[in-house]
Design a protein around this motif. Sequence first.
Motif, PDB file in Angstrom:
ATOM      1  N   ILE B  43      -6.658  10.989  -5.993  1.00  0.00           N
ATOM      2  CA  ILE B  43      -7.102  10.317  -7.213  1.00  0.00           C
ATOM      3  C   ILE B  43      -7.862   9.084  -6.775  1.00  0.00           C
ATOM      4  CG2 ILE B  43      -6.379   9.094  -9.301  1.00  0.00           C
ATOM      5  CD1 ILE B  43      -3.886  10.900  -9.293  1.00  0.00           C
ATOM      6  N   TYR B  44      -9.151   9.039  -7.078  1.00  0.00           N
ATOM      7  CA  TYR B  44      -9.948   7.861  -6.772  1.00  0.00           C
ATOM      8  C   TYR B  44      -9.932   6.978  -8.014  1.00  0.00           C
ATOM      9  CZ  TYR B  44     -11.795  10.959  -3.136  1.00  0.00           C
ATOM     10  OH  TYR B  44     -11.940  11.830  -2.080  1.00  0.00           O
ATOM     11  N   LEU B 147       0.174   9.152 -13.672  1.00  0.00           N
ATOM     12  CA  LEU B 147      -0.328  10.166 -12.747  1.00  0.00           C
ATOM     13  C   LEU B 147       0.392  10.056 -11.405  1.00  0.00           C
ATOM     14  CD1 LEU B 147      -4.196  10.141 -13.312  1.00  0.00           C
ATOM     15  CD2 LEU B 147      -2.629  12.025 -13.803  1.00  0.00           C
ATOM     16  N   ALA B 148       0.572   8.816 -10.942  1.00  0.00           N
ATOM     17  CA  ALA B 148       1.216   8.611  -9.646  1.00  0.00           C
ATOM     18  C   ALA B 148       2.650   9.124  -9.659  1.00  0.00           C
ATOM     19  CB  ALA B 148       1.185   7.127  -9.282  1.00  0.00           C
ATOM     20  N   ILE B 149       3.319   8.941 -10.781  1.00  0.00           N
ATOM     21  CA  ILE B 149       4.709   9.419 -10.896  1.00  0.00           C
ATOM     22  C   ILE B 149       4.748  10.945 -10.990  1.00  0.00           C
ATOM     23  CG2 ILE B 149       6.710   9.463 -12.460  1.00  0.00           C
ATOM     24  CD1 ILE B 149       6.512   6.917 -10.802  1.00  0.00           C
ATOM     25  N   ALA B 150       3.803  11.499 -11.774  1.00  0.00           N
ATOM     26  CA  ALA B 150       3.805  12.950 -11.969  1.00  0.00           C
ATOM     27  C   ALA B 150       3.393  13.691 -10.704  1.00  0.00           C
ATOM     28  CB  ALA B 150       2.866  13.320 -13.125  1.00  0.00           C
ATOM     29  N   GLU B 155      -2.715  11.254  -2.979  1.00  0.00           N
ATOM     30  CA  GLU B 155      -3.053   9.872  -2.605  1.00  0.00           C
ATOM     31  C   GLU B 155      -3.875   9.195  -3.702  1.00  0.00           C
ATOM     32  OE1 GLU B 155      -3.614   9.519   2.180  1.00  0.00           O
ATOM     33  OE2 GLU B 155      -5.240  10.408   1.046  1.00  0.00           O
ATOM     34  N   LEU B 156      -3.555   7.913  -3.945  1.00  0.00           N
ATOM     35  CA  LEU B 156      -4.359   7.126  -4.886  1.00  0.00           C
ATOM     36  C   LEU B 156      -5.253   6.201  -4.068  1.00  0.00           C
ATOM     37  CD1 LEU B 156      -1.465   5.954  -7.244  1.00  0.00           C
ATOM     38  CD2 LEU B 156      -3.148   7.714  -7.771  1.00  0.00           C
ATOM     39  N   VAL B 188      -2.776   3.564  -2.313  1.00  0.00           N
ATOM     40  CA  VAL B 188      -1.706   2.786  -2.941  1.00  0.00           C
ATOM     41  C   VAL B 188      -0.687   3.800  -3.477  1.00  0.00           C
ATOM     42  CG1 VAL B 188      -1.179   1.127  -4.762  1.00  0.00           C
ATOM     43  CG2 VAL B 188      -3.413   1.086  -3.671  1.00  0.00           C
ATOM     44  N   ALA B 189       0.596   3.565  -3.225  1.00  0.00           N
ATOM     45  CA  ALA B 189       1.611   4.493  -3.747  1.00  0.00           C
ATOM     46  C   ALA B 189       2.687   3.717  -4.490  1.00  0.00           C
ATOM     47  CB  ALA B 189       2.225   5.292  -2.596  1.00  0.00           C
TER      48      ALA B 189
END
Lengths: 309, 219
Positions: B43-44, B147-150, B155-156, B188-189
């Motif tokens: 994910i950019y 999105l990060a949780i799902a 990678e973000l 970033v996570a």
Amino acid sequence: MTETTQLFLGLMGVLVTASVVAGILSFRSEKPLSSTLVNLNARIKAWWIMVAAMCVAFLFGKAGIIVLFALISFAALREYVTLTHTRRSDHWILLGMFAIIIPVQYYLIWIDWYGLYSIFIPVYCFLAMPALTALSGDTSRFLERISEQQWGIMLSVYCISHVPALITLEIPGYEGKKLLLIAFLIATVQGSDVLQYIFGKLFGKHRISPSVSPSKTWEGLIGGIVSASLLGAGLSWLTPFPPLQAGILAALACIMGFFGGLVASAIKRDRGVKDWGQMIEGHGGMLDRADSLVFAAPVFFHIVRYTWT
Amino acid sequence: MAAIDYRRYLQSFSGSVLAILARAITGVRPIWSGSSPSYRQRIYFANHTSHGDFILLSSCLSQEARAHTCAVAGADYWRSNRIRKFMAEVLLRTVLVERNWVERSQDPMVVMLDAMSKGQSLIIFPEGTRNMTDEPLLRFRSGLYNLAIARPDVELIPCWIENMSRVLPKGAVLPVPLLCRVIFGAPVAVKEGEAHKDFLHRAREALLNMNPDAKGERP
């Protein structure tokens, strides 16, 4: 053998020699290579590409040269405007600089209308740009915005366009060879840049203006200009001038070229950037390579025009 | 089947044309500092000031990566007329989400996760809209966190887009040629047990810190 062939073979000789010397230096020095050597290799590689581009343009004659320099103006202006302060209300003016002023200036050179191409930018564009900006109604930092863009047009379009404008000069007894005059100007000015770099690296001690450019030294400047003048005299067979006059013209072009580089350094220093861009590997941006030509071209053009035509 | 293929070719063709145009106009160069180019699903997330943003960003990706990357855009804007709809859905292959949460018929999360489950990388602008203020970056919406949780496996990557607002400001149709750069930062996570607000704040700071203007490198 024609002059063009001799010039081509001479250039190939210089480039091959430079590549071989740099190759030997790189082979014999410790690994990893020092940053100077890496940069030298990148510069020589870029020179091959730039010389190839020039050769292609020369093959197409007048049209090729005009298109090449219009593209150089485009790249230079883009680098310049990127570093200036612009506002949203300047959008149309900026667009006009790229989409109207550059094509019109080079078209006027194509049709050889000296009376207009010498004043189109410094008179008409310089009046139209502030008028249109005022019409947009945004007065914030007005004077700064106007003058920055005007000077950008002056440097990147007007001055650079005097290189292809050399084709339009009618010099008695020199018909059909005018492309060679362009080759002469570029070879001496760029040669002077290279020679100043070499003399500076080898003997440079006394800086000319440490607050503007740490790499410009008196040793580099004098060595570069003297040797580039000799180069100019040696290349007089390309020109309608006898060797002494060719040498003097080359010296003048190189001194102007030095000032161009100095001014470009001052602008970059003011804006806090090292290079104008990253277009040319090892050299930086287009303006990093063309800054000396910007100052040299109009002066060279006018001296030749008033003295020989 | 033939129609689908035709559409895919049209998309890859228009993607390539736009990337070439973006490079010709802006001389854009990607600067990978903290992450490197990859075909992995990502994910950019980037700052948003211009319609040209995601075209610029995707022109920094390789052709193959670009074919598996699509941008998330606002359905209210891009479905408002036929030309926009054609551009967004057919040419640009964007994932359209409805921003107005009162009237919306589809949950944006479902739409985005659906695209990701098809293997697509996403380009998202967590500010939610084009930033027209003098602030360098607006507050982040929570989509990025969700999105990060799902999809914790993805990678973000923060991406700072430079100068695009000057190339194609709001309301302009024709772009002014100026040099642009896209800086890709370190991923970033979400940390173990990190609160939603804290994460969004940290992601925003990560993006802001990549802005060269803030470090005084540029005027």
